[in-house]
Design an enzyme around this catalytic site. Structure first.
Site, PDB file in Angstrom:
ATOM      1  CG  ASP A  33       3.444   6.347   4.289  1.00  0.00           C
ATOM      2  OD1 ASP A  33       2.792   5.835   3.270  1.00  0.00           O
ATOM      3  OD2 ASP A  33       4.246   5.545   5.018  1.00  0.00           O
ATOM      4  CG  ASP A  53       5.893   0.814   0.230  1.00  0.00           C
ATOM      5  OD1 ASP A  53       6.685   1.675   0.193  1.00  0.00           O
ATOM      6  OD2 ASP A  53       5.083   0.742   0.959  1.00  0.00           O
TER       7      ASP A  53
END
Length: 690
Positions: free
Chosen positions: A513, A445
Site C-alpha cells: 500500500d 483484496d
C-alpha cells in the site's frame, strides 16, 4: 527424468546445473545425500554407502541427515511429520516402494493405517517437494504437523541467513545475518501469508550479488505457515517448512481421507544472489504464473482519486483522462457495490449500488472498452461487514468463538471459507457479477487477519486454518475456469498475501500500500530476491504523498520507480495539469517500449537502494534497459559509473538516449551524469546491440 540406482533405494534428480540425491537405508530410513552442483548417478551411489556417524546415546545419527524427519524414535530435531491417533503418537514407517511418472519421483512409506508419499520434481534447477498423507486405516488420524519438506545443507562454516521481513506499508525488506546455533523461525499466525515475512529464505557463506553458492527455499502457501532454519549441535543446517504455524493440529483425517501439502521449492546456484533471483524468476514465469508470456497492461486505479465517493459519471471522466495518457486497464476500486459508502457497510453484498450505477457496471465497462481500455473492479470476497444483507442473513458464516466477542477490524469480520455453503454463495455472487458486464480484471483484496478463528458447529474446528485457504484456492480456480479472459490480482492491504501458492492462481500482486517512490525502491529490491517484475504491481500516485509521509517527488522519479514492475497510475488525474498529463503520456509510451524487457527479461541489481545511486538492469535478447535513481547527492560528488551485466562482451551496443556506442564491457558514465541531477532524480537508459 529421475534416475534410480540398481539397488532401487538411491535416486538422483538433475537439472542443467544442479543435482539432488536421496537414499533409503536397509533400515528404511530415508537419508539425504546431495544438493548442489550436478553429479552422476554413480557419485550418488558412492555417497549412499558412507556410514552414518555414531553419536548415540546423546545425539542421533539421523539428525541433520534424515530427508523428512518424523516424530518418534531416536530423533531430536524438529519433526516434519507429527501424527496422533486414539492409541498412539509418532511414526515408525517402512519403505513401500517408489515410482516415477514423467519428471516426478514418488517415494512411498507406510505406518499401520498411514500412507505417506514424498514427491520430488526438478524443474530446471528448482526442486519441488511436497507430501501426500492418506488414512488407510479405520480410525481417525490427526495430523498435528505435516510439513512439505525438510532441506539439508552441506557442511559449511559461517552460514548466513537472508530473509524478507516488514510490516504493513514496509514489506519485503531484505535482512542478512550470520546463522547461529539453535533455530530461527519465521512465519505467520494470521491466517494469510502476512506482511511480516515472505515465505522464503536463502543461505550462503560468502556469496556476492553475482558469485558464490546460494541455497534458497520458497513455500507455496497462502495461509498461516512456518519455516524453521536450524543449526544443529554438529553445525549441520536443516530448513523445515509447511502450512500451519504451530503443532496444535492441522487436520483430522477420517478413513480414506487424504491431505496433500503445498509445494516447498528449493534452489541451488553458484551464481550469487543475482543468479538465484534470475533462476527463481524464470521458474515462476515458466511453471507458476498463469499466462506469464503475456505482458501485463498499464492500469489506472481510482482509489486515491475518489476513495468511497464514486459515481458512474465521475468514473467515466477519469476513464477518459486515463485513456488519453495511454492507460490500458481501468479499475474501479472500493465503493461500487451494496451500501458501500464507507468502510462500515456493504462487504458481502456483491451487486452494484443502484444509486451510483443505476444500470449496473455494464454501461461503464462498455464505455471503458470503447476508449480502448480493459475494465476491472475491486472485491474483498472473504470479508463481511456486520452492516450487510449477508451478515444479517447468515451471522453463523463468519469465523467466531462461542461466548466471545466477535472482533471487528476495519469494521469487518472474516467469512469462514472452509464452509462449502460460503464457497457456493461467493461462487454464485462472483460468477453472476463477472457475467453481468464485460469485466476483464479483478483486484481480490484481504484487509484483516484472522482473530477469532472458531467454527463451533464443526467436529474438528482447527481445520479452518487449512480449509479456509483451500476454499479460496477452489474458488479462484473455479472462477478462472469459468471466466478464462479475466485476470486476477492478489492484494492483502498491500503485500500481505504473496507466495507461490497464490501466484499460481493470479496474474499479479499488489506489492505494498506504500506508493511513495523512494520507499518503494527498498520494498521492490527485497521483492525481487525471489519474485519477478512480471507480477510486481507499482503505482504512480500524487505528490506530496498524503497517504503516508508527505514527501514530495517529481513525476519523473515516481514514474521511473513504478516502471521497475507492472506500471500503474493511482493519482487523481482530474487534478493533474495539462503539462503533467503530457509528461505522463510520454512515460507511459516509454514504458510500453521497454515492458517486454522489464516483465520478461533477466534482472540484474546493479546497486542496492542504500542511499546515493541505485539501479537495476533488465536484459532480453540484444536489448537492455537501466532504471537508475539518484536518492541524494552530497558535497558535489559526481554520479558514479555503472558497469552493466549480462551483455555479450564481444558485441557493440548503442545507447538510445545519447547515441554513444559501447564495446566490450559496458560502463555507463556520460548518460548517467547528464540524466541525473540532484536529489530524487531518475533516469531510463536503453541500449541495443548493433
Amino acid at each position: 527424468m529421475p534416475e534410480s540406482a540398481a539397488d532401487g533405494r538411491t535416486w538422483l534428480l538433475s537439472g542443467p546445473a544442479s543435482s539432488y540425491a536421496v537414499h533409503v537405508t536397509e533400515a528404511d530410513e530415508l537419508v539425504h545425500l546431495h544438493w548442489g552442483p550436478r553429479l552422476a548417478l554413480a557419485d550418488a551411489e558412492a555417497l549412499a554407502v558412507r556410514p552414518l556417524p555414531d553419536y548415540w546415546p546423546f545425539e542421533s545419527p539421523l539428525d541433520g541427515r534424515e530427508e523428512y524427519p518424523v516424530e518418534g524414535g531416536a530423533r531430536f530435531v524438529r519433526p516434519a511429520l507429527s501424527v496422533r491417533t486414539a492409541e498412539r503418537r509418532g511414526t515408525e514407517w517402512s519403505f513401500a516402494g517408489h515410482e516415477t511418472e514423467g519428471d516426478e519421483l514418488r517415494l512411498r512409506f507406510r505406518d499401520a493405517g498411514l500412507a505417506v508419499t514424498l514427491h520430488y520434481r526438478m524443474r530446471d534447477d528448482v526442486v519441488e517437494r511436497w507430501a501426500t498423507l492418506v488414512n488407510e486405516g479405520e480410525e481417525h488420524l490427526e495430523l498435528l504437523r505435516a510439513d512439505s519438506a525438510t532441506w539439508t545443507l552441506p557442511d559449511r562454516d559461517g552460514w548466513r541467513l537472508s530473509q524478507l521481513h516488514g510490516r504493513w506499508a514496509a514489506e519485503s525488506r531484505l535482512a542478512r545475518a550470520p546463522l547461529t546455533y539453535g533455530e530461527k523461525v519465521i512465519g505467520s499466525r494470521r491466517g494469510h501469508t502476512g506482511h511480516q515475512h515472505l515465505p522464503w529464505v536463502a543461505l550462503d557463506t560468502d556469496a556476492t550479488e553475482e558469485r558464490g553458492e546460494v541455497y534458497g527455499c520458497a513455500l507455496g502457501w497462502s495461509g498461516s505457515w512456518r519455516i524453521a532454519v536450524a543449526q544443529l549441535p554438529d553445525a549441520r543446517v536443516q530448513i523445515t517448512g509447511g502450512a500451519g504455524y504451530d503443532d496444535s493440529g492441522l487436520l483430522r483425517l477420517a478413513a480414506g481421507e487424504s491431505f496433500t501439502t503445498p509445494v516447498f521449492a528449493g534452489l541451488w546456484t553458484d551464481g550469487g544472489f543475482g543468479g538465484a533471483s534470475r533462476a527463481w524468476h524464470a521458474y515462476q514465469r515458466a511453471y507458476v504464473i498463469p499466462d506469464a508470456g503475456r505482458d501485463r497492461p498499464v492500469l489506472f486505479n481510482s482509489w486515491e482519486a475518489t476513495y468511497f465517493d464514486i459515481s458512474e459519471e465521475q468514473q467515466t471522466a477519469l476513464a477518459r483522462r486515463a485513456a488519453d495518457i495511454g492507460v490500458e486497464l481501468f479499475v474501479v476500486d472500493d465503493g461500487w457495490f451494496g451500501a458501500r459508502t464507507g468502510e462500515h457497510a456493504g462487504l458481502g453484498d456483491w451487486h452494484p449500488n443502484p444509486d451510483r450505477f443505476p444500470e449496473g457496471l455494464a454501461p461503464l465497462a462498455r464505455h471503458v472498452h470503447e476508449l480502448g481500455m480493459q475494465f476491472g473492479i475491486w472485491v474483498e470476497p472473504e470479508m463481511v461487514n456486520p452492516d450487510s444483507d449477508l451478515y444479517r442473513a447468515h451471522p453463523d458464516w463468519v469465523q467466531f468463538q462461542p461466548g466471545r466477542k466477535r472482533t471487528e477490524l476495519r469494521n469487518q469480520l472474516v467469512l469462514n471459507l472452509a464452509r462449502e455453503d460460503v464457497q457456493e454463495y461467493l461462487w454464485q455472487q462472483l460468477d453472476t457479477l463477472l457475467s453481468s458486464a464485460p469485466i476483464d480484471y479483478v483486484k481480490w483484496d484481504f484487509n484483516r487477519c484472522f482473530t477469532d478463528a472458531g467454527w463451533p458447529d464443526d467436529a474438528y474446528p482447527q481445520r479452518l486454518w487449512v480449509d479456509h485457504v483451500r476454499g479460496v484456492y477452489t474458488l479462484l480456480d473455479r472462477l478462472r475456469a469459468a471466466h478464462p479472459g479475466v485476470a486476477f490480482e492478489s492484494c492483502s492491504g498491500g503485500g500481505g498475501r504473496i507466495d507461490l501458492g497464490v501466484l499460481s492462481r493470479t496474474d499479479q500482486v499488489w506489492t505494498s500500500d506504500n506508493t511513495d517512490p523512494l520507499d518503494r525502491l527498498a520494498i521492490q529490491h527485497g521483492f525481487s530476491q525471489v519474485h519477478p517484475a512480471r507480477v510486481m504491481a507499482a503505482w504512480v500516485t500524487d505528490s506530496p504523498n498524503t497517504q503516508l509521509n508527505g514527501r514530495a517527488s517529481s513525476l519523473r522519479f515516481r514514474f521511473v520507480s513504478a516502471m521497475a514492475g507492472v506500471l500503474g497510475v493511482g493519482g487523481d488525474l482530474s487534478e493533474w495539469t495539462e503539462e503533467e498529463l503530457a509528461e505522463a503520456r510520454r512515460w507511459v509510451e516509454l514504458y510500453k517500449e521497454i515492458r517486454p524487457l522489464v516483465q520478461r527479461g533477466d534482472l540484474y541489481r546493479l546497486r542496492p537502494p542504500e542511499g546515493g545511486l541505485s539501479a537495476v538492469q533488465y536484459v532480453r535478447g540484444g536489448e537492455t534497459v537501466v532504471l537508475a535513481w539518484l536518492q541524494a547527492q552530497r558535497y558535489g560528488e559526481p554520479v558514479p559509473a555503472l558497469r552493466l551485466r549480462g551483455l555479450d562482451p564481444a558485441a557493440a551496443y548503442e545507447c538510445l538516449e545519447t547515441g554513444e556506442v559501447h564495446r566490450g564491457a559496458v560502463l555507463l558514465h556520460h548518460g548517467l551524469r547528464t540524466g541525473l541531477r540532484g536529489d530524487l532524480d531518475a533516469a531510463v537508459i536503453r541500449l541495443r546491440r548493433i
